[in-house]
Design a protein around this motif. Structure first.
Motif, short mmCIF file in Angstrom:
data_model
loop_
_atom_site.label_atom_id
_atom_site.label_comp_id
_atom_site.label_asym_id
_atom_site.label_seq_id
_atom_site.Cartn_x
_atom_site.Cartn_y
_atom_site.Cartn_z
N VAL A 1 0.83 -1.21 0.00
CA VAL A 1 0.00 0.00 0.00
C VAL A 1 0.86 1.25 0.00
O VAL A 1 0.55 2.24 -0.69
CB VAL A 1 -0.96 -0.02 1.20
CG1 VAL A 1 -1.69 1.31 1.34
CG2 VAL A 1 -1.98 -1.15 1.03
N GLU A 2 1.96 1.24 0.75
CA GLU A 2 2.82 2.43 0.81
C GLU A 2 3.38 2.77 -0.57
O GLU A 2 3.42 3.94 -0.97
CB GLU A 2 3.95 2.21 1.80
CG GLU A 2 4.79 3.47 2.03
CD GLU A 2 5.93 3.25 3.00
OE1 GLU A 2 6.69 4.23 3.24
OE2 GLU A 2 6.09 2.13 3.53
N ARG B 1 2.04 1.96 -3.46
CA ARG B 1 0.95 2.42 -4.32
C ARG B 1 0.55 3.86 -3.98
O ARG B 1 0.24 4.65 -4.88
CB ARG B 1 -0.27 1.48 -4.19
CG ARG B 1 -0.02 0.13 -4.83
CD ARG B 1 -1.30 -0.57 -5.24
NE ARG B 1 -0.99 -1.83 -5.92
CZ ARG B 1 -0.69 -1.94 -7.20
NH1 ARG B 1 -0.68 -0.87 -7.97
NH2 ARG B 1 -0.43 -3.11 -7.74
N ILE B 2 0.57 4.22 -2.71
CA ILE B 2 0.26 5.60 -2.32
C ILE B 2 1.33 6.54 -2.88
O ILE B 2 1.01 7.60 -3.43
CB ILE B 2 0.17 5.72 -0.78
CG1 ILE B 2 -1.11 5.04 -0.29
CG2 ILE B 2 0.21 7.18 -0.34
CD1 ILE B 2 -1.20 4.91 1.21
N GLU C 1 -5.00 4.28 -9.69
CA GLU C 1 -4.16 3.75 -8.61
C GLU C 1 -4.85 3.88 -7.25
O GLU C 1 -4.81 2.96 -6.42
CB GLU C 1 -2.82 4.50 -8.60
CG GLU C 1 -1.73 3.80 -7.84
CD GLU C 1 -1.46 2.39 -8.36
OE1 GLU C 1 -1.53 1.45 -7.53
OE2 GLU C 1 -1.21 2.23 -9.56
N ILE C 2 -5.49 5.02 -7.02
CA ILE C 2 -6.20 5.23 -5.75
C ILE C 2 -7.34 4.23 -5.61
O ILE C 2 -7.59 3.70 -4.51
CB ILE C 2 -6.70 6.68 -5.66
CG1 ILE C 2 -5.52 7.64 -5.51
CG2 ILE C 2 -7.66 6.86 -4.48
CD1 ILE C 2 -5.86 9.09 -5.75
N ILE D 1 -5.84 1.06 -4.42
CA ILE D 1 -5.45 1.13 -3.00
C ILE D 1 -6.67 0.96 -2.11
O ILE D 1 -6.64 0.20 -1.13
CB ILE D 1 -4.77 2.48 -2.70
CG1 ILE D 1 -3.47 2.64 -3.49
CG2 ILE D 1 -4.47 2.60 -1.20
CD1 ILE D 1 -2.95 4.07 -3.53
N LEU D 2 -7.74 1.65 -2.43
CA LEU D 2 -8.93 1.60 -1.58
C LEU D 2 -9.63 0.25 -1.66
O LEU D 2 -10.41 -0.12 -0.77
CB LEU D 2 -9.88 2.74 -1.94
CG LEU D 2 -9.34 4.14 -1.59
CD1 LEU D 2 -10.28 5.22 -2.09
CD2 LEU D 2 -9.11 4.27 -0.08
N ASN E 1 -7.74 3.10 4.63
CA ASN E 1 -6.41 3.68 4.77
C ASN E 1 -6.48 5.21 4.67
O ASN E 1 -6.88 5.77 3.66
CB ASN E 1 -5.48 3.14 3.67
CG ASN E 1 -4.04 3.57 3.86
OD1 ASN E 1 -3.70 4.72 3.63
ND2 ASN E 1 -3.21 2.64 4.30
N ALA F 1 -4.28 6.98 2.00
CA ALA F 1 -4.84 6.84 0.66
C ALA F 1 -5.97 7.85 0.45
O ALA F 1 -6.11 8.45 -0.62
CB ALA F 1 -5.35 5.42 0.45
N LYS F 2 -6.78 8.06 1.48
CA LYS F 2 -7.87 9.02 1.37
C LYS F 2 -7.34 10.45 1.22
O LYS F 2 -7.91 11.27 0.50
CB LYS F 2 -8.79 8.91 2.58
CG LYS F 2 -9.60 7.61 2.58
CD LYS F 2 -10.50 7.50 3.79
CE LYS F 2 -11.31 6.21 3.75
NZ LYS F 2 -12.19 6.06 4.93
N GLN G 1 -6.37 10.81 -2.26
CA GLN G 1 -7.61 10.98 -3.02
C GLN G 1 -8.07 12.45 -2.95
O GLN G 1 -8.49 13.03 -3.96
CB GLN G 1 -8.69 10.06 -2.47
CG GLN G 1 -9.97 10.02 -3.28
CD GLN G 1 -10.99 9.08 -2.69
OE1 GLN G 1 -11.07 8.92 -1.47
NE2 GLN G 1 -11.77 8.43 -3.54
#
Length: 285
Positions: A143-144, A146-147, A165-166, A169-170, A176, A179-180, A183
């Motif tokens: 996740v890190e 991808r963020i 990509e977001i 992640i979600l 997360n 991630a938000k 976004q």
């Protein structure tokens, strides 16, 4: 530290703890003691640079950093600390060289992500994206990484790729918070009235459970600023700066908004704070 004044490791550990808590002036004499006991310790030398920079002695920080460029780190962690110190004085090319060395020596994805983050922050988006994708090839659910990739795509103005990509992640981590926030950044980057409203909604949702989240406060402040509601924007940026005094983005946004609100003295004071914390950065000057 008091009981073992000749133990370089203890002196350095104490100085690092003080620095971690932003007690830079208190850390200064302790790290000097550590360097006197271990003159070639890369971690102590790196911390010396950071303390000089954070206490506003830009000339000394740059002088000390020159010595760091020729240090041969004995571990990945030493390479990372030297890189952090060199970035502190704006020497991103040398910093990235040490980060690259650390990434070659370490199999840890965390080290590669740290290198990618540094490349992103220095504007080398293509190189950063290559490294994030390399990490994700081995660990698709990281996740890190991808963020970091999504944030880099936003900076590179590849907003469609960032949106995709977001969404990934979600799907992996629907709650997360980081991630938000990315976004919300994407919505700000789209720069429409509707997207700014959505950014504000996401940030407000985060603040319901984490009222001291500086990044969410900055997002809401930017939404207010875009609407020319400068007093409300300033309030959000001040809360963010109080929560994270070294958050350059929050302080820079505060300085700009104070200028827009015609509080010129307040804006100058904030720019001076930024310069004191990042004396090598030409932008706030």
């Amino acid at each position: 530290s008091a009981l073992a004044p000749r133990d370089a490791k203890i002196q350095l550990a104490y100085a690092q703890l003080l620095a971690y808590n932003n007690q830079w002036s208190q850390a200064a004499p302790i790290v000097e003691r550590a360097v006197a006991l271990a003159p070639n310790n890369p971690r102590a030398l790196a911390l010396q640079v950071q303390i000089a920079s954070q206490t506003g002695d830009a000339a000394r920080a740059e002088l000390l950093a020159q010595r760091l460029e020729n240090v041969a780190p004995a571990s990945v962690e030493e390479s990372l600390q030297i890189a952090d110190a060199l970035r502190e004085v704006g020497n991103t090319s040398a910093a990235n060289r040490f980060l690259s060395d650390a990434a070659r020596k370490s199999a840890s994805p965390d080290t590669s992500i740290r290198l990618a983050n540094a490349l992103r922050d220095s504007g080398e988006y293509d190189a950063a994206i290559t490294i994030y994708n390399r990490v994700l090839l081995a660990s698709p659910d990281d996740v890190e990484a991808r963020i970091g990739l999504a944030q880099t795509q936003i900076y590179a103005r590849d907003l469609n790729a960032a949106r995709a990509e977001i969404e990934r992640i979600l799907t992996i981590a629907p709650n997360n918070q980081a991630a938000k926030l990315v976004q919300a950044n994407l919505n700000l980057a789209q720069d429409t009235a509707a997207s700014r409203d959505e950014a504000g909604r996401i940030a407000a949702q985060i603040l319901q459970t984490d009222p001291n989240n500086a990044e969410a406060r900055v997002t809401i402040g930017q939404v207010f600023s875009a609407r020319a509601r400068f007093a409300e924007a300033v309030e959000q940026f001040r809360i963010a700066v109080a929560a994270q005094p070294n958050n350059a983005e929050a302080r820079l946004a505060l300085a700009r908004t104070l200028y827009y609100a015609r509080d010129f003295d307040g804006a100058v004071a904030q720019y001076r704070q930024i310069i004191r914390r990042a004396p090598a950065d030409p932008f706030p000057r």
